[in-house]
Scaffold this motif. Structure first.
Motif, PDB file in Angstrom:
ATOM      1  N   UNK A  10       0.851  -1.180   0.000  1.00 50.66           N
ATOM      2  CA  UNK A  10       0.000   0.000   0.000  1.00 50.66           C
ATOM      3  C   UNK A  10       0.891   1.235   0.000  1.00 50.66           C
ATOM      4  N   UNK A  11       1.066   1.842  -1.176  1.00 52.48           N
ATOM      5  CA  UNK A  11       1.923   3.013  -1.316  1.00 52.48           C
ATOM      6  C   UNK A  11       1.247   4.212  -0.657  1.00 52.48           C
ATOM      7  N   UNK A  12       1.914   4.817   0.307  1.00 51.40           N
ATOM      8  CA  UNK A  12       1.389   5.984   1.004  1.00 51.40           C
ATOM      9  C   UNK A  12       2.063   7.274   0.555  1.00 51.40           C
ATOM     10  N   UNK A  13       3.291   7.140   0.038  1.00 49.08           N
ATOM     11  CA  UNK A  13       4.029   8.314  -0.406  1.00 49.08           C
ATOM     12  C   UNK A  13       4.742   8.011  -1.720  1.00 49.08           C
ATOM     13  N   UNK A  14       4.975   9.071  -2.496  1.00 53.52           N
ATOM     14  CA  UNK A  14       5.797   8.992  -3.693  1.00 53.52           C
ATOM     15  C   UNK A  14       7.004   9.897  -3.492  1.00 53.52           C
ATOM     16  N   UNK A  15       8.131   9.476  -4.049  1.00 48.93           N
ATOM     17  CA  UNK A  15       9.364  10.249  -3.965  1.00 48.93           C
ATOM     18  C   UNK A  15       9.675  10.816  -5.351  1.00 48.93           C
ATOM     19  N   UNK A 171       3.822  -1.313  -7.128  1.00 46.24           N
ATOM     20  CA  UNK A 171       4.993  -2.010  -6.593  1.00 46.24           C
ATOM     21  C   UNK A 171       6.194  -1.092  -6.445  1.00 46.24           C
ATOM     22  N   UNK A 172       5.987   0.208  -6.500  1.00 43.48           N
ATOM     23  CA  UNK A 172       7.087   1.159  -6.364  1.00 43.48           C
ATOM     24  C   UNK A 172       6.562   2.542  -6.064  1.00 43.48           C
ATOM     25  N   UNK A 173       7.457   3.435  -5.695  1.00 48.39           N
ATOM     26  CA  UNK A 173       7.035   4.794  -5.321  1.00 48.39           C
ATOM     27  C   UNK A 173       7.988   5.865  -5.841  1.00 48.39           C
ATOM     28  N   UNK A 174       8.822   5.532  -6.813  1.00 50.63           N
ATOM     29  CA  UNK A 174       9.782   6.498  -7.358  1.00 50.63           C
ATOM     30  C   UNK A 174       9.206   7.126  -8.625  1.00 50.63           C
ATOM     31  N   UNK A 175       9.217   8.455  -8.670  1.00 52.27           N
ATOM     32  CA  UNK A 175       8.766   9.185  -9.849  1.00 52.27           C
ATOM     33  C   UNK A 175       9.917  10.065 -10.324  1.00 52.27           C
ATOM     34  N   UNK A 177      10.295  12.600 -12.081  1.00 58.13           N
ATOM     35  CA  UNK A 177       9.851  13.895 -12.593  1.00 58.13           C
ATOM     36  C   UNK A 177       9.721  14.848 -11.416  1.00 58.13           C
ATOM     37  N   UNK A 178       9.428  16.102 -11.714  1.00 57.65           N
ATOM     38  CA  UNK A 178       9.264  17.087 -10.641  1.00 57.65           C
ATOM     39  C   UNK A 178       7.802  17.262 -10.257  1.00 57.65           C
ATOM     40  N   UNK A 179       6.909  16.522 -10.908  1.00 59.22           N
ATOM     41  CA  UNK A 179       5.497  16.524 -10.546  1.00 59.22           C
ATOM     42  C   UNK A 179       4.897  15.169 -10.901  1.00 59.22           C
ATOM     43  N   UNK A 180       3.732  14.901 -10.362  1.00 60.58           N
ATOM     44  CA  UNK A 180       3.059  13.620 -10.600  1.00 60.58           C
ATOM     45  C   UNK A 180       2.221  13.682 -11.873  1.00 60.58           C
ATOM     46  N   UNK A 181       2.242  12.602 -12.612  1.00 61.73           N
ATOM     47  CA  UNK A 181       1.307  12.442 -13.716  1.00 61.73           C
ATOM     48  C   UNK A 181       0.939  10.968 -13.831  1.00 61.73           C
ATOM     49  N   UNK A 182      -0.097  10.698 -14.583  1.00 62.44           N
ATOM     50  CA  UNK A 182      -0.644   9.351 -14.658  1.00 62.44           C
ATOM     51  C   UNK A 182       0.355   8.315 -15.171  1.00 62.44           C
ATOM     52  N   UNK A 183       1.060   8.570 -16.283  1.00 50.78           N
ATOM     53  CA  UNK A 183       2.025   7.576 -16.770  1.00 50.78           C
ATOM     54  C   UNK A 183       3.115   7.255 -15.748  1.00 50.78           C
ATOM     55  N   UNK A 184       3.607   8.259 -15.021  1.00 48.37           N
ATOM     56  CA  UNK A 184       4.662   8.028 -14.029  1.00 48.37           C
ATOM     57  C   UNK A 184       4.172   7.141 -12.891  1.00 48.37           C
ATOM     58  N   UNK A 185       2.913   7.321 -12.493  1.00 47.76           N
ATOM     59  CA  UNK A 185       2.337   6.481 -11.436  1.00 47.76           C
ATOM     60  C   UNK A 185       2.157   5.055 -11.930  1.00 47.76           C
ATOM     61  N   UNK A 186       1.631   4.918 -13.140  1.00 52.79           N
ATOM     62  CA  UNK A 186       1.307   3.592 -13.667  1.00 52.79           C
ATOM     63  C   UNK A 186       2.540   2.792 -14.078  1.00 52.79           C
ATOM     64  N   UNK A 187       3.707   3.428 -14.139  1.00 50.82           N
ATOM     65  CA  UNK A 187       4.939   2.676 -14.413  1.00 50.82           C
ATOM     66  C   UNK A 187       5.247   1.691 -13.288  1.00 50.82           C
ATOM     67  N   UNK A 188       4.669   1.928 -12.117  1.00 49.24           N
ATOM     68  CA  UNK A 188       4.890   1.048 -10.964  1.00 49.24           C
ATOM     69  C   UNK A 188       3.733   0.060 -10.764  1.00 49.24           C
ATOM     70  N   UNK A 189       2.889  -0.095 -11.772  1.00 53.65           N
ATOM     71  CA  UNK A 189       1.748  -1.000 -11.646  1.00 53.65           C
ATOM     72  C   UNK A 189       2.210  -2.442 -11.517  1.00 53.65           C
ATOM     73  N   UNK A 190       1.591  -3.171 -10.577  1.00 54.82           N
ATOM     74  CA  UNK A 190       1.898  -4.583 -10.394  1.00 54.82           C
ATOM     75  C   UNK A 190       1.067  -5.464 -11.321  1.00 54.82           C
TER      76      UNK A 190
END
Length: 315
Positions: A10-15, A171-175, A177-190
């Motif tokens: 359960x990812x609570x934070x992104x870096x 399965x991950x929390x590393x982004x 980029x300097x801001x969040x976007x959908x593709x960056x989040x979904x790169x960590x999809x399990x």
């Protein structure tokens, strides 16, 4: 599937690792970013207040321009405050909910920009190609409907994209980029993100259709304008600023969209510079381009400035 679910947490934070190459120049970037954000707020608010207060500017073209400036403030509000805080922090962290919210705000703003530009091209097409029917076609009710479309449609598709993203375990929390976007989040999809990619491609098709409509509108406008000198003057005053805005927006968003879903082999600084362009160039240049080229707005701004000067002198 079972193994992926076991590895997911359960990812609570992104870096956010987009600032890793800027540690030595954070103060410079902070100063430039703060100046840019203040400039964006100033020029957009100036245009918004001018259009609202001047009754002579209560026409469809200026109302849509006002909406474009409001969207510029909305989109940048989802990026700059967090970015300025990150530049003052040693570790760039954002909560899961905050990351999704930022991605939703930025995506909604981009889609709203495209929709508003499409609406503005329709307005210019009717005004120049069918001038005698303009006030019959573009009524106050039509303007309200077009404004509703340009804001509700982006919000609707952003909420669908958000709901498709929330259901995916990560399965991950590393982004990177300097801001969040959908593709960056979904790169960590399990799990497979086939539905998300299909949805994204469908939206790209819709946006391409919008752009094709804009191109068609301006082809018709150019064909009409070349027939008379008065038409050419009207095209230069009202359509050239719109075309410049469209070209700038398409250029700066195309790269970010392509590199978001594909691994483009470029440096981190170059990726950040290109990705952040649509949060810098359109919000700054939209009001400046229109403010400098549209005589009615320029006169209204100068008139208000002179009025304030006279009041100050009398005091």
């Amino acid at each position: 599937l079972t193994k992926a679910m076991e590895n997911s947490t359960q990812v609570k934070f992104f870096y956010l690792f987009g600032l890793q190459e800027t540690f030595n120049n954070k103060s410079v970037y902070f100063t430039l970013s703060l100046i840019t954000y203040l400039l964006i707020i100033t020029v957009n608010l100036t245009l918004i207040i001018t259009i609202i207060q001047e009754k002579g500017l209560h026409e469809p073209m200026y109302i849509f321009l006002c909406s474009l400036c409001i969207n510029g403030l909305y989109g940048t509000a989802g990026f700059y405050p967090k970015f300025l805080l990150d530049l003052q922090s040693d570790v760039q962290v954002i909560s899961y909910g905050g990351c999704l919210t930022q991605a939703c705000v930025i995506y909604t703003s981009i889609t709203c920009e495209i929709s508003t530009l499409t609406v503005m091209s329709y307005d210019r097409y009717v005004a120049i190609c069918r001038p005698l029917l303009y006030h019959t076609i573009v009524t106050s009710l039509t303007v309200r409907k077009l404004l509703l479309f340009s804001w509700c449609y982006p919000l609707f598709i952003a909420l669908i994209a958000l709901s498709l993203t929330v259901r995916i375990p990560l399965c991950g929390s590393r982004i990177d980029k300097i801001f969040c976007d959908n593709p960056s989040i979904l790169k960590h999809a399990c799990l497979p993100i086939t539905i998300n990619k299909i949805w994204s491609r469908c939206l790209i098709v819709v946006h391409v259709l919008q752009l094709l409509y804009i191109v068609f509108s301006y082809c018709m406008i150019v064909r009409t304008c070349v027939k008379s000198s008065k038409g050419r003057i009207k095209f230069t005053q009202t359509c050239v600023p719109h075309l410049l805005t469209i070209v700038i927006f398409i250029t700066v968003t195309l790269f970010d969209n392509l590199q978001g879903w594909n691994n483009v082999n470029i440096t981190l600084n170059m990726r950040n510079a290109m990705a952040v362009q649509f949060l810098v160039i359109p919000p700054v240049f939209n009001p400046l381009i229109y403010g400098l080229n549209l005589q009615q707005i320029r006169r209204a701004v100068f008139r208000k400035c002179n009025t304030h000067k006279i009041i100050d002198i009398r005091r």
